[in-house]
Write an enzyme that holds these catalytic residues in place. Structure first.
Site, mmCIF file in Angstrom:
data_model
loop_
_atom_site.group_PDB
_atom_site.id
_atom_site.type_symbol
_atom_site.label_atom_id
_atom_site.label_comp_id
_atom_site.label_asym_id
_atom_site.label_seq_id
_atom_site.Cartn_x
_atom_site.Cartn_y
_atom_site.Cartn_z
ATOM 1 N N ASN A 52 -2.156 -1.630 1.254
ATOM 2 C CA ASN A 52 -1.451 -0.587 1.666
ATOM 3 C C ASN A 52 -0.531 -1.178 2.650
ATOM 4 O O ASN A 52 0.708 -0.514 2.748
ATOM 5 C CB ASN A 52 -2.270 0.341 2.426
ATOM 6 C CG ASN A 52 -1.584 1.266 3.484
ATOM 7 O OD1 ASN A 52 -1.089 2.295 2.809
ATOM 8 N ND2 ASN A 52 -1.400 0.731 4.651
ATOM 9 N N SER A 64 4.754 2.881 -4.815
ATOM 10 C CA SER A 64 5.514 3.840 -4.540
ATOM 11 C C SER A 64 6.303 4.386 -5.672
ATOM 12 O O SER A 64 6.542 3.776 -6.845
ATOM 13 C CB SER A 64 6.744 3.327 -3.535
ATOM 14 O OG SER A 64 7.785 4.277 -3.348
ATOM 15 N N TYR A 77 12.974 -3.028 -2.016
ATOM 16 C CA TYR A 77 11.702 -2.232 -2.211
ATOM 17 C C TYR A 77 11.332 -1.799 -3.627
ATOM 18 O O TYR A 77 9.975 -2.041 -3.895
ATOM 19 C CB TYR A 77 11.907 -0.860 -1.165
ATOM 20 C CG TYR A 77 10.767 -0.164 -0.729
ATOM 21 C CD1 TYR A 77 9.637 -0.684 -0.328
ATOM 22 C CD2 TYR A 77 10.652 1.226 -1.555
ATOM 23 C CE1 TYR A 77 8.484 0.262 -0.064
ATOM 24 C CE2 TYR A 77 9.469 2.197 -1.162
ATOM 25 C CZ TYR A 77 8.552 1.608 -0.484
ATOM 26 O OH TYR A 77 7.499 2.404 -0.107
ATOM 27 N N ILE A 90 5.639 11.009 1.874
ATOM 28 C CA ILE A 90 4.422 11.463 2.600
ATOM 29 C C ILE A 90 5.132 11.215 4.197
ATOM 30 O O ILE A 90 5.496 10.526 4.447
ATOM 31 C CB ILE A 90 3.370 10.396 2.495
ATOM 32 C CG1 ILE A 90 3.104 10.165 1.069
ATOM 33 C CG2 ILE A 90 2.056 10.645 3.181
ATOM 34 C CD1 ILE A 90 2.794 11.431 0.109
HETATM 35 P P1 NAD Z 1 4.015 2.876 7.967
HETATM 36 O O1 NAD Z 1 5.281 1.944 8.273
HETATM 37 O O2 NAD Z 1 3.588 3.917 8.944
HETATM 38 O O3 NAD Z 1 2.444 1.742 7.895
HETATM 39 C C1 NAD Z 1 2.785 0.217 7.113
HETATM 40 C C2 NAD Z 1 1.638 -0.450 7.847
HETATM 41 O O4 NAD Z 1 1.739 -1.924 7.361
HETATM 42 C C3 NAD Z 1 1.805 -0.576 9.281
HETATM 43 O O5 NAD Z 1 0.612 -0.398 9.950
HETATM 44 C C4 NAD Z 1 2.328 -1.912 9.664
HETATM 45 O O6 NAD Z 1 1.975 -2.473 10.673
HETATM 46 C C5 NAD Z 1 1.687 -2.832 8.301
HETATM 47 N N1 NAD Z 1 2.202 -3.869 8.091
HETATM 48 C C6 NAD Z 1 3.493 -4.240 8.000
HETATM 49 N N2 NAD Z 1 3.721 -5.495 7.557
HETATM 50 C C7 NAD Z 1 2.551 -6.150 7.647
HETATM 51 C C8 NAD Z 1 2.043 -7.353 7.425
HETATM 52 N N3 NAD Z 1 2.699 -8.480 7.271
HETATM 53 N N4 NAD Z 1 0.652 -7.621 7.636
HETATM 54 C C9 NAD Z 1 -0.257 -6.694 7.615
HETATM 55 N N5 NAD Z 1 0.169 -5.317 7.837
HETATM 56 C C10 NAD Z 1 1.465 -5.089 7.860
HETATM 57 O O7 NAD Z 1 4.116 3.232 6.424
HETATM 58 P P2 NAD Z 1 3.287 4.352 5.763
HETATM 59 O O8 NAD Z 1 4.106 5.482 5.479
HETATM 60 O O9 NAD Z 1 1.846 4.495 6.086
HETATM 61 O O10 NAD Z 1 3.184 3.518 4.117
HETATM 62 C C11 NAD Z 1 1.824 2.834 4.051
HETATM 63 C C12 NAD Z 1 2.077 2.281 2.310
HETATM 64 O O11 NAD Z 1 2.613 3.228 1.547
HETATM 65 C C13 NAD Z 1 3.358 1.181 2.511
HETATM 66 O O12 NAD Z 1 2.925 0.453 1.448
HETATM 67 C C14 NAD Z 1 4.325 2.236 2.043
HETATM 68 O O13 NAD Z 1 5.548 1.384 1.041
HETATM 69 C C15 NAD Z 1 3.790 2.992 0.694
HETATM 70 N N6 NAD Z 1 4.244 4.387 0.809
HETATM 71 C C16 NAD Z 1 4.793 5.236 1.629
HETATM 72 C C17 NAD Z 1 5.394 6.498 1.506
HETATM 73 C C18 NAD Z 1 5.707 7.500 2.252
HETATM 74 O O14 NAD Z 1 6.449 8.399 2.030
HETATM 75 N N7 NAD Z 1 5.310 7.173 3.648
HETATM 76 C C19 NAD Z 1 5.790 6.692 0.088
HETATM 77 C C20 NAD Z 1 5.595 5.668 -0.902
HETATM 78 C C21 NAD Z 1 4.877 4.608 -0.714
#
Ligand code: NAD
Length: 248
Positions: A91, A143, A156, A189
Protein backbone atom coordinates in the site's frame (compact mmCIF):
# COMPACT_ATOMS: atom_id res chain seq x y z
CA UNK A 1 0.51 -12.62 22.96
CA UNK A 2 -0.62 -15.93 21.45
CA UNK A 3 0.00 -15.85 17.72
CA UNK A 4 0.31 -19.62 17.31
CA UNK A 5 -2.74 -20.21 15.10
CA UNK A 6 -2.74 -16.82 13.39
CA UNK A 7 -2.46 -15.84 9.79
CA UNK A 8 0.22 -13.15 9.39
CA UNK A 9 -0.48 -10.08 7.26
CA UNK A 10 1.93 -7.26 6.42
CA UNK A 11 0.51 -3.91 5.30
CA UNK A 12 3.04 -1.36 4.05
CA UNK A 13 2.53 2.35 4.73
CA UNK A 14 -0.09 1.48 7.34
CA UNK A 15 0.26 4.40 9.77
CA UNK A 16 -2.49 6.44 8.08
CA UNK A 17 -5.03 6.64 5.26
CA UNK A 18 -5.93 3.57 3.23
CA UNK A 19 -3.14 1.47 4.77
CA UNK A 20 -4.37 2.11 8.32
CA UNK A 21 -7.93 1.17 7.30
CA UNK A 22 -6.64 -2.05 5.71
CA UNK A 23 -4.58 -2.93 8.80
CA UNK A 24 -7.60 -2.44 11.08
CA UNK A 25 -9.90 -4.45 8.82
CA UNK A 26 -7.47 -7.38 8.46
CA UNK A 27 -6.99 -7.44 12.24
CA UNK A 28 -10.77 -7.47 12.69
CA UNK A 29 -10.89 -10.47 10.35
CA UNK A 30 -8.45 -12.32 12.64
CA UNK A 31 -5.06 -11.72 11.00
CA UNK A 32 -2.05 -10.78 13.13
CA UNK A 33 -1.07 -7.57 11.38
CA UNK A 34 2.39 -6.08 10.86
CA UNK A 35 1.96 -2.32 10.57
CA UNK A 36 4.79 -1.05 8.40
CA UNK A 37 5.77 2.61 8.63
CA UNK A 38 8.70 4.61 7.28
CA UNK A 39 8.95 7.49 9.75
CA UNK A 40 5.89 8.20 11.89
CA UNK A 41 6.21 5.72 14.76
CA UNK A 42 3.71 7.59 16.97
CA UNK A 43 0.96 7.35 14.35
CA UNK A 44 1.74 3.69 13.65
CA UNK A 45 1.55 3.00 17.41
CA UNK A 46 -1.89 4.66 17.52
CA UNK A 47 -3.12 2.24 14.84
CA UNK A 48 -1.66 -0.73 16.75
CA UNK A 49 -3.31 0.47 19.98
CA UNK A 50 -6.67 0.90 18.21
CA UNK A 51 -6.39 -2.67 16.87
CA UNK A 52 -5.50 -4.09 20.28
CA UNK A 53 -8.34 -2.14 21.98
CA UNK A 54 -10.74 -3.69 19.45
CA UNK A 55 -9.53 -7.19 20.43
CA UNK A 56 -7.08 -7.76 17.55
CA UNK A 57 -3.33 -8.32 17.50
CA UNK A 58 -0.70 -6.26 15.71
CA UNK A 59 2.97 -5.39 15.65
CA UNK A 60 4.93 -2.35 14.45
CA UNK A 61 7.36 -3.00 11.62
CA UNK A 62 9.70 -0.16 10.68
CA UNK A 63 11.33 -0.08 7.24
CA UNK A 64 11.54 1.99 4.07
CA UNK A 65 9.99 -0.06 1.23
CA UNK A 66 12.43 1.47 -1.27
CA UNK A 67 15.41 -0.02 0.61
CA UNK A 68 15.70 -3.67 -0.47
CA UNK A 69 18.17 -4.59 2.30
CA UNK A 70 15.76 -3.30 4.98
CA UNK A 71 12.85 -5.10 3.31
CA UNK A 72 14.71 -8.44 3.21
CA UNK A 73 15.88 -8.07 6.81
CA UNK A 74 12.40 -7.25 8.20
CA UNK A 75 10.54 -9.91 6.23
CA UNK A 76 13.13 -12.46 7.31
CA UNK A 77 12.58 -11.37 10.92
CA UNK A 78 8.82 -11.89 10.53
CA UNK A 79 9.36 -15.37 9.05
CA UNK A 80 11.84 -16.49 11.72
CA UNK A 81 10.05 -14.94 14.70
CA UNK A 82 6.42 -15.71 13.76
CA UNK A 83 6.04 -17.80 10.60
CA UNK A 84 5.40 -17.29 6.90
CA UNK A 85 3.28 -14.36 5.80
CA UNK A 86 -0.14 -15.31 4.44
CA UNK A 87 -1.03 -11.82 3.23
CA UNK A 88 1.04 -8.93 1.86
CA UNK A 89 -0.61 -5.63 1.02
CA UNK A 90 1.70 -3.26 -0.88
CA UNK A 91 0.00 0.00 0.00
CA UNK A 92 2.92 2.41 0.65
CA UNK A 93 2.96 5.11 -1.98
CA UNK A 94 3.82 8.70 -2.78
CA UNK A 95 2.88 11.08 -5.54
CA UNK A 96 5.04 13.97 -6.73
CA UNK A 97 2.95 15.70 -9.38
CA UNK A 98 4.53 17.53 -12.28
CA UNK A 99 3.93 18.17 -15.95
CA UNK A 100 6.34 16.12 -18.08
CA UNK A 101 8.58 18.97 -19.21
CA UNK A 102 9.10 20.07 -15.59
CA UNK A 103 9.57 16.54 -14.25
CA UNK A 104 12.76 16.41 -12.15
CA UNK A 105 14.97 13.29 -12.28
CA UNK A 106 15.04 13.00 -8.50
CA UNK A 107 11.25 13.22 -8.19
CA UNK A 108 10.75 10.60 -10.90
CA UNK A 109 13.32 8.28 -9.29
CA UNK A 110 11.77 8.65 -5.83
CA UNK A 111 8.26 7.94 -7.15
CA UNK A 112 9.38 4.82 -9.02
CA UNK A 113 11.53 3.73 -6.05
CA UNK A 114 8.66 3.83 -3.55
CA UNK A 115 5.59 3.04 -5.65
CA UNK A 116 7.04 0.40 -7.98
CA UNK A 117 10.42 -0.88 -6.76
CA UNK A 118 9.25 -0.91 -3.13
CA UNK A 119 6.29 -3.12 -4.00
CA UNK A 120 8.58 -5.41 -6.02
CA UNK A 121 11.08 -5.77 -3.15
CA UNK A 122 8.32 -6.62 -0.66
CA UNK A 123 6.65 -9.02 -3.08
CA UNK A 124 9.93 -10.82 -3.77
CA UNK A 125 10.71 -11.28 -0.08
CA UNK A 126 7.16 -12.39 0.78
CA UNK A 127 6.91 -14.72 -2.23
CA UNK A 128 9.91 -16.69 -0.96
CA UNK A 129 8.03 -17.52 2.26
CA UNK A 130 4.65 -18.02 0.60
CA UNK A 131 5.91 -20.34 -2.15
CA UNK A 132 7.52 -22.61 0.44
CA UNK A 133 4.29 -22.58 2.48
CA UNK A 134 2.24 -23.11 -0.70
CA UNK A 135 -0.24 -20.43 0.25
CA UNK A 136 -0.54 -16.67 0.19
CA UNK A 137 -2.35 -13.63 -1.12
CA UNK A 138 -0.46 -10.59 -2.41
CA UNK A 139 -2.50 -7.44 -2.96
CA UNK A 140 -1.07 -4.41 -4.73
CA UNK A 141 -2.61 -1.00 -4.19
CA UNK A 142 -2.19 0.62 -7.61
CA UNK A 143 -4.41 3.48 -8.80
CA UNK A 144 -7.04 4.38 -11.38
CA UNK A 145 -4.35 6.77 -12.67
CA UNK A 146 -2.27 3.74 -13.72
CA UNK A 147 -5.21 2.65 -15.92
CA UNK A 148 -6.59 5.93 -17.28
CA UNK A 149 -3.52 8.23 -17.08
CA UNK A 150 -3.72 11.81 -15.80
CA UNK A 151 -2.07 15.00 -16.99
CA UNK A 152 0.52 16.09 -14.42
CA UNK A 153 0.93 12.59 -12.96
CA UNK A 154 2.97 10.76 -15.60
CA UNK A 155 5.63 9.48 -13.16
CA UNK A 156 3.00 8.24 -10.71
CA UNK A 157 1.00 6.69 -13.59
CA UNK A 158 4.13 4.92 -14.87
CA UNK A 159 4.76 3.42 -11.43
CA UNK A 160 1.15 2.37 -10.86
CA UNK A 161 0.76 0.94 -14.39
CA UNK A 162 4.09 -0.88 -13.93
CA UNK A 163 2.66 -2.54 -10.84
CA UNK A 164 -0.13 -4.04 -12.99
CA UNK A 165 2.24 -5.67 -15.52
CA UNK A 166 4.49 -6.87 -12.71
CA UNK A 167 1.56 -8.41 -10.82
CA UNK A 168 0.14 -10.24 -13.82
CA UNK A 169 3.59 -11.72 -14.50
CA UNK A 170 4.11 -12.99 -10.98
CA UNK A 171 0.51 -14.25 -10.75
CA UNK A 172 1.61 -16.58 -13.57
CA UNK A 173 4.89 -17.47 -11.81
CA UNK A 174 3.39 -18.16 -8.40
CA UNK A 175 0.01 -19.67 -9.25
CA UNK A 176 1.17 -23.30 -9.17
CA UNK A 177 2.23 -22.75 -5.53
CA UNK A 178 -1.23 -21.41 -4.65
CA UNK A 179 0.08 -17.89 -4.14
CA UNK A 180 -2.44 -15.39 -5.57
CA UNK A 181 -1.61 -11.88 -6.75
CA UNK A 182 -4.24 -9.21 -7.42
CA UNK A 183 -4.25 -5.47 -7.99
CA UNK A 184 -6.69 -2.99 -6.48
CA UNK A 185 -7.03 0.33 -8.30
CA UNK A 186 -8.67 2.96 -6.10
CA UNK A 187 -10.21 6.05 -7.65
CA UNK A 188 -10.38 9.22 -5.53
CA UNK A 189 -10.43 8.23 -1.87
CA UNK A 190 -10.51 10.87 0.87
CA UNK A 191 -7.14 10.69 2.69
CA UNK A 192 -4.10 12.94 3.33
CA UNK A 193 -3.02 12.22 -0.28
CA UNK A 194 -6.20 13.78 -1.71
CA UNK A 195 -6.42 16.37 1.10
CA UNK A 196 -4.04 18.56 -0.94
CA UNK A 197 -6.71 19.02 -3.67
CA UNK A 198 -8.46 22.40 -3.85
CA UNK A 199 -12.28 22.62 -3.69
CA UNK A 200 -12.42 23.43 -7.41
CA UNK A 201 -10.21 20.41 -8.23
CA UNK A 202 -12.54 18.23 -6.12
CA UNK A 203 -15.59 19.64 -7.93
CA UNK A 204 -14.01 18.83 -11.31
CA UNK A 205 -13.22 15.27 -10.16
CA UNK A 206 -16.77 14.75 -8.90
CA UNK A 207 -18.08 15.46 -12.42
CA UNK A 208 -16.18 12.36 -13.62
CA UNK A 209 -17.55 9.97 -10.97
CA UNK A 210 -20.90 8.34 -11.88
CA UNK A 211 -21.69 7.58 -8.22
CA UNK A 212 -21.16 11.29 -7.45
CA UNK A 213 -18.96 11.18 -4.34
CA UNK A 214 -15.35 10.52 -3.30
CA UNK A 215 -14.63 7.11 -1.80
CA UNK A 216 -13.63 6.31 1.79
CA UNK A 217 -10.65 4.24 2.91
CA UNK A 218 -13.02 1.45 3.98
CA UNK A 219 -14.33 1.13 0.43
CA UNK A 220 -10.82 -0.10 -0.39
CA UNK A 221 -10.25 -2.12 2.80
CA UNK A 222 -13.39 -4.20 2.27
CA UNK A 223 -12.15 -5.35 -1.17
CA UNK A 224 -8.69 -6.05 0.24
CA UNK A 225 -10.27 -8.12 3.05
CA UNK A 226 -12.09 -10.21 0.43
CA UNK A 227 -8.92 -10.71 -1.64
CA UNK A 228 -7.03 -11.70 1.51
CA UNK A 229 -9.65 -14.30 2.41
CA UNK A 230 -10.37 -17.81 1.18
CA UNK A 231 -13.60 -16.48 -0.36
CA UNK A 232 -11.44 -15.25 -3.27
CA UNK A 233 -9.40 -18.47 -3.61
CA UNK A 234 -10.00 -18.74 -7.40
CA UNK A 235 -9.15 -15.10 -8.15
CA UNK A 236 -5.62 -14.23 -9.27
CA UNK A 237 -3.98 -11.88 -11.77
CA UNK A 238 -6.95 -9.51 -11.67
CA UNK A 239 -7.14 -5.72 -11.60
CA UNK A 240 -10.18 -4.54 -9.66
CA UNK A 241 -11.28 -0.90 -9.51
CA UNK A 242 -12.80 0.83 -6.46
CA UNK A 243 -13.58 4.10 -8.16
CA UNK A 244 -17.30 4.93 -8.14
CA UNK A 245 -17.36 4.15 -11.87
CA UNK A 246 -14.90 6.88 -12.93
CA UNK A 247 -13.00 4.33 -15.05
CA UNK A 248 -14.67 1.28 -16.60
P1 NAD B 1 -1.17 8.51 2.34
O1 NAD B 1 -0.17 9.48 1.83
O2 NAD B 1 -2.14 8.93 3.38
O3 NAD B 1 -0.45 7.17 2.84
C1 NAD B 1 0.68 6.64 2.20
C2 NAD B 1 1.48 5.88 3.23
O4 NAD B 1 2.67 5.35 2.63
C3 NAD B 1 1.91 6.78 4.39
O5 NAD B 1 1.68 6.14 5.61
C4 NAD B 1 3.42 6.95 4.13
O6 NAD B 1 4.16 7.17 5.30
C5 NAD B 1 3.73 5.59 3.52
N1 NAD B 1 5.02 5.60 2.82
C6 NAD B 1 5.47 6.52 1.92
N2 NAD B 1 6.71 6.21 1.55
C7 NAD B 1 7.06 5.08 2.21
C8 NAD B 1 8.23 4.27 2.24
N3 NAD B 1 9.31 4.59 1.51
N4 NAD B 1 8.24 3.18 3.04
C9 NAD B 1 7.16 2.85 3.80
N5 NAD B 1 6.04 3.60 3.81
C10 NAD B 1 5.99 4.70 3.03
O7 NAD B 1 -1.93 8.00 1.04
P2 NAD B 1 -3.22 7.08 0.84
O8 NAD B 1 -4.20 7.92 0.13
O9 NAD B 1 -3.62 6.36 2.08
O10 NAD B 1 -2.62 6.07 -0.24
C11 NAD B 1 -2.33 4.71 0.02
C12 NAD B 1 -2.07 4.02 -1.31
O11 NAD B 1 -3.24 4.12 -2.13
C13 NAD B 1 -0.93 4.65 -2.12
O12 NAD B 1 -0.19 3.64 -2.76
C14 NAD B 1 -1.65 5.49 -3.14
O13 NAD B 1 -0.90 5.69 -4.31
C15 NAD B 1 -2.88 4.66 -3.39
N6 NAD B 1 -4.02 5.41 -3.93
C16 NAD B 1 -4.61 6.40 -3.20
C17 NAD B 1 -5.69 7.08 -3.75
C18 NAD B 1 -6.42 8.17 -3.04
O14 NAD B 1 -7.31 8.76 -3.65
N7 NAD B 1 -6.12 8.45 -1.78
C19 NAD B 1 -6.13 6.76 -5.04
C20 NAD B 1 -5.50 5.74 -5.75
C21 NAD B 1 -4.43 5.06 -5.17
Amino acid sequence: MNTAAKSFALVTGASRGIGAAIAKRLAKDGHHVFINYASNEAKAAQIRDAIVSAGGTAELCHFDVSNSAQVDEKLDWIHKSFGPLSVLVNNAGITIDSLLLRLKDDDLRRTLAVDLEGAIYCTRAAAKQMMRARQGSIIQISSVIGESGNAGQSGYAAAKAGLIGFSKSIAKELGSRQVRVNVVTPGFIETDMTGALTESQKEAILQTIPLGYLGAADDVSSLVAFLASGASRYITGQVIGVNGGMYM
